[in-house]
Design a protein around this motif. Structure first.
Motif, mmCIF file in Angstrom:
data_model
loop_
_atom_site.group_PDB
_atom_site.id
_atom_site.type_symbol
_atom_site.label_atom_id
_atom_site.label_comp_id
_atom_site.label_asym_id
_atom_site.label_seq_id
_atom_site.Cartn_x
_atom_site.Cartn_y
_atom_site.Cartn_z
ATOM 1 N N CYS A 127 0.819 -1.222 0.000
ATOM 2 C CA CYS A 127 0.000 0.000 0.000
ATOM 3 C C CYS A 127 0.853 1.273 0.000
ATOM 4 O O CYS A 127 0.474 2.283 -0.600
ATOM 5 C CB CYS A 127 -0.913 0.003 1.214
ATOM 6 S SG CYS A 127 -1.933 -1.482 1.299
ATOM 7 N N GLU A 128 1.987 1.213 0.663
ATOM 8 C CA GLU A 128 2.812 2.415 0.762
ATOM 9 C C GLU A 128 3.380 2.838 -0.594
ATOM 10 O O GLU A 128 3.868 3.961 -0.741
ATOM 11 C CB GLU A 128 3.930 2.223 1.805
ATOM 12 C CG GLU A 128 5.051 1.256 1.413
ATOM 13 C CD GLU A 128 4.680 -0.230 1.508
ATOM 14 O OE1 GLU A 128 3.536 -0.568 1.848
ATOM 15 O OE2 GLU A 128 5.579 -1.055 1.225
ATOM 16 N N LYS A 129 3.289 1.943 -1.565
ATOM 17 C CA LYS A 129 3.759 2.260 -2.926
ATOM 18 C C LYS A 129 2.599 2.501 -3.890
ATOM 19 O O LYS A 129 2.781 2.562 -5.098
ATOM 20 C CB LYS A 129 4.667 1.143 -3.444
ATOM 21 C CG LYS A 129 5.951 1.080 -2.626
ATOM 22 C CD LYS A 129 6.852 -0.060 -3.041
ATOM 23 C CE LYS A 129 8.092 -0.089 -2.143
ATOM 24 N NZ LYS A 129 8.763 -1.388 -2.151
ATOM 25 N N GLY A 130 1.386 2.591 -3.357
ATOM 26 C CA GLY A 130 0.200 2.773 -4.190
ATOM 27 C C GLY A 130 0.054 4.184 -4.696
ATOM 28 O O GLY A 130 0.754 5.087 -4.228
ATOM 29 N N ASN A 165 3.037 4.262 -7.202
ATOM 30 C CA ASN A 165 2.840 5.716 -7.098
ATOM 31 C C ASN A 165 2.277 6.298 -8.393
ATOM 32 O O ASN A 165 2.662 7.382 -8.819
ATOM 33 C CB ASN A 165 4.173 6.422 -6.759
ATOM 34 C CG ASN A 165 4.758 5.934 -5.463
ATOM 35 O OD1 ASN A 165 4.108 5.986 -4.419
ATOM 36 N ND2 ASN A 165 5.981 5.429 -5.509
ATOM 37 N N VAL A 166 1.358 5.547 -8.971
ATOM 38 C CA VAL A 166 0.792 5.957 -10.262
ATOM 39 C C VAL A 166 -0.259 7.050 -10.039
ATOM 40 O O VAL A 166 -1.047 6.979 -9.098
ATOM 41 C CB VAL A 166 0.155 4.732 -10.971
ATOM 42 C CG1 VAL A 166 -0.546 5.145 -12.261
ATOM 43 C CG2 VAL A 166 1.216 3.678 -11.255
ATOM 44 N N SER A 167 -0.251 8.043 -10.886
ATOM 45 C CA SER A 167 -1.291 9.072 -10.821
ATOM 46 C C SER A 167 -2.088 9.066 -12.126
ATOM 47 O O SER A 167 -1.669 8.453 -13.122
ATOM 48 C CB SER A 167 -0.672 10.450 -10.581
ATOM 49 O OG SER A 167 -0.078 10.899 -11.781
ATOM 50 N N GLU A 190 -1.788 8.092 -19.618
ATOM 51 C CA GLU A 190 -1.567 8.277 -21.056
ATOM 52 C C GLU A 190 -0.189 7.730 -21.460
ATOM 53 O O GLU A 190 -0.044 7.044 -22.472
ATOM 54 C CB GLU A 190 -1.675 9.763 -21.426
ATOM 55 C CG GLU A 190 -1.625 9.988 -22.927
ATOM 56 C CD GLU A 190 -1.775 11.462 -23.298
ATOM 57 O OE1 GLU A 190 -2.024 12.297 -22.389
ATOM 58 O OE2 GLU A 190 -1.625 11.784 -24.491
ATOM 59 N N LYS A 191 0.820 8.017 -20.620
ATOM 60 C CA LYS A 191 2.180 7.549 -20.906
ATOM 61 C C LYS A 191 2.266 6.021 -20.853
ATOM 62 O O LYS A 191 2.917 5.397 -21.711
ATOM 63 C CB LYS A 191 3.152 8.163 -19.892
ATOM 64 C CG LYS A 191 4.602 7.908 -20.225
ATOM 65 C CD LYS A 191 5.523 8.738 -19.366
ATOM 66 C CE LYS A 191 6.887 8.826 -20.010
ATOM 67 N NZ LYS A 191 7.807 9.682 -19.238
ATOM 68 N N ILE A 192 1.630 5.423 -19.850
ATOM 69 C CA ILE A 192 1.657 3.952 -19.737
ATOM 70 C C ILE A 192 1.024 3.327 -20.986
ATOM 71 O O ILE A 192 1.557 2.371 -21.558
ATOM 72 C CB ILE A 192 0.930 3.472 -18.457
ATOM 73 C CG1 ILE A 192 1.703 3.902 -17.204
ATOM 74 C CG2 ILE A 192 0.761 1.954 -18.474
ATOM 75 C CD1 ILE A 192 0.991 3.595 -15.881
ATOM 76 N N GLU A 245 10.429 4.923 -15.012
ATOM 77 C CA GLU A 245 10.369 5.765 -13.810
ATOM 78 C C GLU A 245 9.218 5.419 -12.874
ATOM 79 O O GLU A 245 9.182 5.884 -11.734
ATOM 80 C CB GLU A 245 10.333 7.260 -14.191
ATOM 81 C CG GLU A 245 9.110 7.713 -14.970
ATOM 82 C CD GLU A 245 9.274 7.641 -16.482
ATOM 83 O OE1 GLU A 245 9.993 6.762 -16.985
ATOM 84 O OE2 GLU A 245 8.660 8.489 -17.175
ATOM 85 N N LEU A 246 8.291 4.589 -13.332
ATOM 86 C CA LEU A 246 7.172 4.187 -12.467
ATOM 87 C C LEU A 246 7.317 2.760 -11.940
ATOM 88 O O LEU A 246 6.507 2.281 -11.146
ATOM 89 C CB LEU A 246 5.837 4.286 -13.234
ATOM 90 C CG LEU A 246 5.389 5.679 -13.665
ATOM 91 C CD1 LEU A 246 4.157 5.573 -14.548
ATOM 92 C CD2 LEU A 246 5.085 6.562 -12.457
#
Lengths: 102, 102
Positions: free
Chosen positions: B60-63, B77-79, B84-86, B99-100
């Motif tokens: 969860c801490e990496k969510g 840490n996806v926003s 769009e980039k993914i 970077e993600l």
């Protein structure tokens, strides 16, 4: 990077509005998840196998649905009594359970 | 058998008791799912890409966490602005968004 041998996804009919309501949920999919967790723990596989509950896969009439990655194997009409066989034959033995394939 | 090029899983913190409550959910993961759906539809990829919401992946801490199979790529840490980039770089272009990566 997360290293898993298999990642097992089980539809529990979670909806993104927060409701858990639907065919797989009504057919004991929560019990299926719990049975997978017991089998994985009993066989000491928790370091390499993850089980995750999901929302709808869009094929409710074939539920409960279980999907195993990375191999992309889809099982349908799964019951709690099938879990031991899936874990023993597929997860441990590497042989897909043909009679449950979608 | 279901044939998909990629299957994208997004944690929306669904719990098997029916609650949707947790870190990924609090960080706009429902918006992330919706954005993925828009991108996939806009690019006419819905026949080969599926997006599924999930319960907790245990990190969860990496969510918010997004997992892409069959390649087994984990993003953290996806926003909403990353979607769009993914889709463009990874799903269409075949190049992981470094970077993600978790």
């Amino acid at each position: 990077m997360v290293e898993l041998k298999h990642h097992i996804f089980v539809c529990t009919s979670c909806r993104i509005n927060g409701q858990q309501k639907g065919y797989c949920f009504s057919k004991e999919s929560v019990g299926i998840i719990q049975r997978f967790m017991e089998e994985i723990e009993d066989r000491d596989l928790s370091g390499e196998i993850m089980i995750t509950n999901t929302g709808c896969f869009g094929i409710c009439e074939k539920g409960p649905v279980v999907v195993v990655y990375p191999e992309g194997i889809w099982y349908g009409n799964v019951s709690i009594d099938d879990i031991e066989k899936i874990v023993e034959q597929h997860i441990e033995g590497g042989n897909v359970v043909n009679e449950l394939l979608l």
